[in-house]
Structure formats: C-alpha cells, structure tokens
Design a protein around this motif. Structure first.
Motif, PDB file in Angstrom:
ATOM      1  N   TYR A 114     103.839  75.123  13.379  1.00  0.00           N
ATOM      2  CA  TYR A 114     103.912  75.968  11.984  1.00  0.00           C
ATOM      3  C   TYR A 114     102.695  75.609  11.687  1.00  0.00           C
ATOM      4  O   TYR A 114     101.551  75.063  11.850  1.00  0.00           O
ATOM      5  N   ASN A 115     102.307  76.282  10.365  1.00  0.00           N
ATOM      6  CA  ASN A 115     100.394  76.578   9.601  1.00  0.00           C
ATOM      7  C   ASN A 115     100.629  75.532   8.704  1.00  0.00           C
ATOM      8  O   ASN A 115     101.487  75.767   7.825  1.00  0.00           O
ATOM      9  N   LYS A 116      99.677  74.452   8.751  1.00  0.00           N
ATOM     10  CA  LYS A 116     100.157  72.986   7.887  1.00  0.00           C
ATOM     11  C   LYS A 116      98.491  73.282   7.086  1.00  0.00           C
ATOM     12  O   LYS A 116      97.587  73.189   7.653  1.00  0.00           O
ATOM     13  N   PRO A 117      99.142  73.262   5.787  1.00  0.00           N
ATOM     14  CA  PRO A 117      96.981  73.334   4.822  1.00  0.00           C
ATOM     15  C   PRO A 117      96.898  71.718   5.296  1.00  0.00           C
ATOM     16  O   PRO A 117      97.408  70.654   4.996  1.00  0.00           O
ATOM     17  N   THR A 118      95.423  71.577   5.742  1.00  0.00           N
ATOM     18  CA  THR A 118      94.747  69.925   6.214  1.00  0.00           C
ATOM     19  C   THR A 118      93.769  69.692   5.527  1.00  0.00           C
ATOM     20  O   THR A 118      93.542  68.373   4.948  1.00  0.00           O
ATOM     21  N   SER A 119      93.139  70.420   4.544  1.00  0.00           N
ATOM     22  CA  SER A 119      91.761  69.992   3.673  1.00  0.00           C
ATOM     23  C   SER A 119      92.261  70.824   2.795  1.00  0.00           C
ATOM     24  O   SER A 119      92.437  71.974   2.375  1.00  0.00           O
ATOM     25  N   LEU A 120      90.621  70.620   1.720  1.00  0.00           N
ATOM     26  CA  LEU A 120      91.524  71.041   0.476  1.00  0.00           C
ATOM     27  C   LEU A 120      89.833  70.754  -0.716  1.00  0.00           C
ATOM     28  O   LEU A 120      89.730  69.637  -0.979  1.00  0.00           O
ATOM     29  N   LYS A 121      89.708  72.065  -1.602  1.00  0.00           N
ATOM     30  CA  LYS A 121      87.814  72.030  -2.056  1.00  0.00           C
ATOM     31  C   LYS A 121      88.448  72.444  -3.386  1.00  0.00           C
ATOM     32  O   LYS A 121      89.333  73.597  -2.937  1.00  0.00           O
ATOM     33  N   PHE A 122      88.415  72.402  -4.944  1.00  0.00           N
ATOM     34  CA  PHE A 122      88.203  73.230  -6.276  1.00  0.00           C
ATOM     35  C   PHE A 122      86.946  73.128  -6.081  1.00  0.00           C
ATOM     36  O   PHE A 122      86.188  72.283  -6.233  1.00  0.00           O
ATOM     37  N   LEU A 123      86.531  74.344  -6.512  1.00  0.00           N
ATOM     38  CA  LEU A 123      86.246  74.936  -6.469  1.00  0.00           C
ATOM     39  C   LEU A 123      85.757  76.062  -8.163  1.00  0.00           C
ATOM     40  O   LEU A 123      87.109  76.414  -8.860  1.00  0.00           O
ATOM     41  N   SER A 124      84.813  76.216  -8.880  1.00  0.00           N
ATOM     42  CA  SER A 124      84.624  77.481  -9.647  1.00  0.00           C
ATOM     43  C   SER A 124      84.880  78.277  -9.660  1.00  0.00           C
ATOM     44  O   SER A 124      84.693  78.678  -8.825  1.00  0.00           O
ATOM     45  N   ARG A 125      86.251  78.590 -10.660  1.00  0.00           N
ATOM     46  CA  ARG A 125      86.466  79.926 -10.571  1.00  0.00           C
ATOM     47  C   ARG A 125      85.522  81.131 -10.834  1.00  0.00           C
ATOM     48  O   ARG A 125      84.588  81.455 -11.848  1.00  0.00           O
ATOM     49  N   LYS A 126      85.340  82.258 -10.038  1.00  0.00           N
ATOM     50  CA  LYS A 126      85.021  82.955 -10.455  1.00  0.00           C
ATOM     51  C   LYS A 126      85.253  84.208 -12.112  1.00  0.00           C
ATOM     52  O   LYS A 126      84.711  84.992 -12.567  1.00  0.00           O
ATOM     53  N   LYS A 127      86.507  83.749 -12.056  1.00  0.00           N
ATOM     54  CA  LYS A 127      87.156  84.909 -13.260  1.00  0.00           C
ATOM     55  C   LYS A 127      88.380  83.980 -13.459  1.00  0.00           C
ATOM     56  O   LYS A 127      89.302  83.326 -13.163  1.00  0.00           O
ATOM     57  N   GLN A 128      88.171  83.546 -15.358  1.00  0.00           N
ATOM     58  CA  GLN A 128      89.384  82.735 -15.668  1.00  0.00           C
ATOM     59  C   GLN A 128      90.495  84.067 -16.319  1.00  0.00           C
ATOM     60  O   GLN A 128      90.435  85.291 -16.056  1.00  0.00           O
ATOM     61  N   TYR A 129      91.974  83.708 -16.684  1.00  0.00           N
ATOM     62  CA  TYR A 129      92.717  84.637 -17.043  1.00  0.00           C
ATOM     63  C   TYR A 129      93.496  84.285 -18.577  1.00  0.00           C
ATOM     64  O   TYR A 129      92.454  84.233 -18.877  1.00  0.00           O
ATOM     65  N   ASP A 130      93.351  85.740 -18.566  1.00  0.00           N
ATOM     66  CA  ASP A 130      93.939  85.359 -20.229  1.00  0.00           C
ATOM     67  C   ASP A 130      95.712  85.694 -20.309  1.00  0.00           C
ATOM     68  O   ASP A 130      95.939  85.718 -19.299  1.00  0.00           O
ATOM     69  N   GLU A 131      96.395  86.020 -21.507  1.00  0.00           N
ATOM     70  CA  GLU A 131      97.602  85.684 -21.737  1.00  0.00           C
ATOM     71  C   GLU A 131      98.541  86.610 -20.636  1.00  0.00           C
ATOM     72  O   GLU A 131      99.868  87.033 -20.661  1.00  0.00           O
ATOM     73  N   ASP A 132      97.618  87.597 -20.501  1.00  0.00           N
ATOM     74  CA  ASP A 132      98.542  89.022 -19.955  1.00  0.00           C
ATOM     75  C   ASP A 132      98.565  88.273 -18.362  1.00  0.00           C
ATOM     76  O   ASP A 132      99.390  88.992 -18.092  1.00  0.00           O
TER      77      ASP A 132
ATOM     78  N   PHE B  18      94.969  73.683 -12.505  1.00  0.00           N
ATOM     79  CA  PHE B  18      96.060  75.727 -13.080  1.00  0.00           C
ATOM     80  C   PHE B  18      95.873  75.792 -14.577  1.00  0.00           C
ATOM     81  O   PHE B  18      96.588  76.461 -14.747  1.00  0.00           O
ATOM     82  N   HIS B  19      94.796  75.111 -14.922  1.00  0.00           N
ATOM     83  CA  HIS B  19      95.053  75.853 -16.623  1.00  0.00           C
ATOM     84  C   HIS B  19      94.262  77.753 -16.379  1.00  0.00           C
ATOM     85  O   HIS B  19      92.770  78.027 -15.302  1.00  0.00           O
ATOM     86  N   ALA B  20      94.637  78.261 -17.485  1.00  0.00           N
ATOM     87  CA  ALA B  20      94.366  79.849 -17.722  1.00  0.00           C
ATOM     88  C   ALA B  20      92.936  79.785 -18.284  1.00  0.00           C
ATOM     89  O   ALA B  20      93.049  81.161 -18.176  1.00  0.00           O
ATOM     90  N   ASP B  21      93.014  79.243 -18.691  1.00  0.00           N
ATOM     91  CA  ASP B  21      92.277  79.705 -20.055  1.00  0.00           C
ATOM     92  C   ASP B  21      90.887  78.346 -19.730  1.00  0.00           C
ATOM     93  O   ASP B  21      90.666  77.355 -20.333  1.00  0.00           O
ATOM     94  N   GLY B  22      89.494  78.495 -19.296  1.00  0.00           N
ATOM     95  CA  GLY B  22      88.380  78.017 -19.004  1.00  0.00           C
ATOM     96  C   GLY B  22      88.074  77.198 -18.196  1.00  0.00           C
ATOM     97  O   GLY B  22      87.516  76.773 -17.616  1.00  0.00           O
ATOM     98  N   ASP B  23      89.211  76.124 -18.217  1.00  0.00           N
ATOM     99  CA  ASP B  23      89.318  74.755 -16.866  1.00  0.00           C
ATOM    100  C   ASP B  23      89.897  75.190 -15.910  1.00  0.00           C
ATOM    101  O   ASP B  23      89.753  74.467 -14.795  1.00  0.00           O
ATOM    102  N   GLY B  24      90.053  76.393 -15.884  1.00  0.00           N
ATOM    103  CA  GLY B  24      90.566  76.280 -14.186  1.00  0.00           C
ATOM    104  C   GLY B  24      89.754  76.385 -12.704  1.00  0.00           C
ATOM    105  O   GLY B  24      88.474  76.512 -12.589  1.00  0.00           O
TER     106      GLY B  24
END
Length: 217
Positions: free
Chosen positions: A199-217, A176-182
């Motif tokens: 109901y729609n249930k989340p059943t599986s999860l993967k952590f992928l590299s972000r193509k774009k990080q976020y700045d303070e704005d 969840f980090h916005a600066d570099g490690d997200g």
C-alpha cells in the motif's frame, strides 16, 4: 379503454444515469461506510511520490470526537469493522461512532469469553479511519475531494505527530485555516509491503506557505 401491459411498463420505466454508471466502472471501489455529497470524489494516494495538498476546514457536527459542535476543524475520525462476512464488507461501528449497540462488537466479546482463536477476534476489532477535505494542487480541476484513509500509518497519524511536536504559537498549527494562515501540506508517499499486501504509505510531511488562500466560496 384499459391500457396494455406494454404501455404500463413503458410508463413506469426508470433509466439509470449513464455517467454515474460509467464512473462506478472506472472507480469500482466504493466506501460502503459513508455517503458523500453528489458529485464529490474521494482522494487517495494512488502511487509513490510527492503530493501537495491544501486541507480545508468544515464545521463539526454532533458527536465529532475531535471538535465541539459548531467549531471549524479539519478531520473526522470514525471506526469501522473491516472484511466482515463472505463478501468482506466494511461496516460502520454503531458503538464507537454513535454509542449504540453493535452486533459485531457483541460477537467479538462473546468469542473472547469462549476462548476463540486470537486472529478471528482481532479480525472483528474496530479500525480507526479518517475523513479530510483536500484540494490536490496537482489536480485542481477535481475540486474539493474527501481523503478517506487509516489514521494509523496514514496521513492522520503523520499530521498528528507533527502537531504534537509544535510550540503553541507555531503558525503551522493553522494549516487548515481558509483565511490567511493556511499552509500547503507537502507529503511524500512510499509504496510499502505488509502482511496484507502493498500500500502507499505517507512517510514524511512539510508545511509550505500557500501560494493562494481560499475565500468563503
């Protein structure tokens, strides 16, 4: 000269926001237990399939059970009483959320002491919900949205289970980090049936590299 009644009524007339009224018609379900900033939408898993979400941090306020005040975190747990009264409304629990008296909790305890039906008592118990700020990468024009859903059998429990299994130095812990490690969460959702309906249930999860990080704005 005194103003006519018609002139007085015309002066006092207040008009509704047509756009806001239309939005309510298109999205009739409102979360009665929280108030979102003006213009912010809620996010939900509307259908079965794959979702790609970036989770963004926010600064914890007083009473956040998952982080000290002033610390950036990714979620806010809170407790509700569901389907109360003739209109089946949801109510935020003052006892578990703010350590104040809760008339629904008191009624639940009273019924327990009287030996009431277990289903009635269970129906009054609190349910844990969760708020998470997300960007839906398949709908980026929506901007930052607020996911509001159950912790158990929801996105929250899925993320927590993955985090519990990680090593302390695993970089995915900083998803969840916005600066570099997200990281981007790739979530697969499946439509499942329960006693209360489908109901729609989340059943599986993967952590992928972000193509774009976020700045303070």
């Amino acid at each position: 000269m005194a103003k006519s009644r018609r002139e007085v009524e015309k002066k006092k007339r207040r008009y509704a926001d047509a756009k806001a009224a239309a939005a309510k018609a298109l999205n009739p379900f409102e979360i009665s237990t929280i108030t979102l900033p003006k213009g912010m939408q809620t996010f939900s898993f509307k259908k079965e399939g794959r979702y790609r979400l970036d989770v963004l941090p926010f600064t914890a306020g007083i009473g956040n059970p998952g982080a000290d005040e002033g610390i950036d975190t990714y979620e806010r747990r809170y407790f509700v009483h569901k389907n109360i009264g003739a209109e089946n409304k949801w109510y935020s629990c003052p006892a578990k959320n703010h350590k104040k008296k809760c008339p629904i909790c008191e009624q639940q305890r009273k019924l327990e002491m009287e030996g009431a039906d277990k289903d009635i008592i269970d129906g009054l118990k609190t349910k844990m919900r969760q708020l998470i700020a997300v960007v839906d990468l398949d709908n980026p024009d929506a901007g930052i949205q607020i996911y509001e859903g159950p912790f158990y059998n929801g996105l929250g429990e899925l993320v927590a289970t993955e985090l519990e299994a990680m090593d302390d130095d695993d970089p995915d812990r900083n998803f969840f980090h916005a600066d570099g490690d997200g990281r981007t969460l790739q979530v697969y959702v499946k439509n499942e049936a329960t006693a209360q309906g489908k109901y729609n249930k989340p059943t599986s999860l993967k952590f992928l590299s972000r193509k774009k990080q976020y700045d303070e704005d």
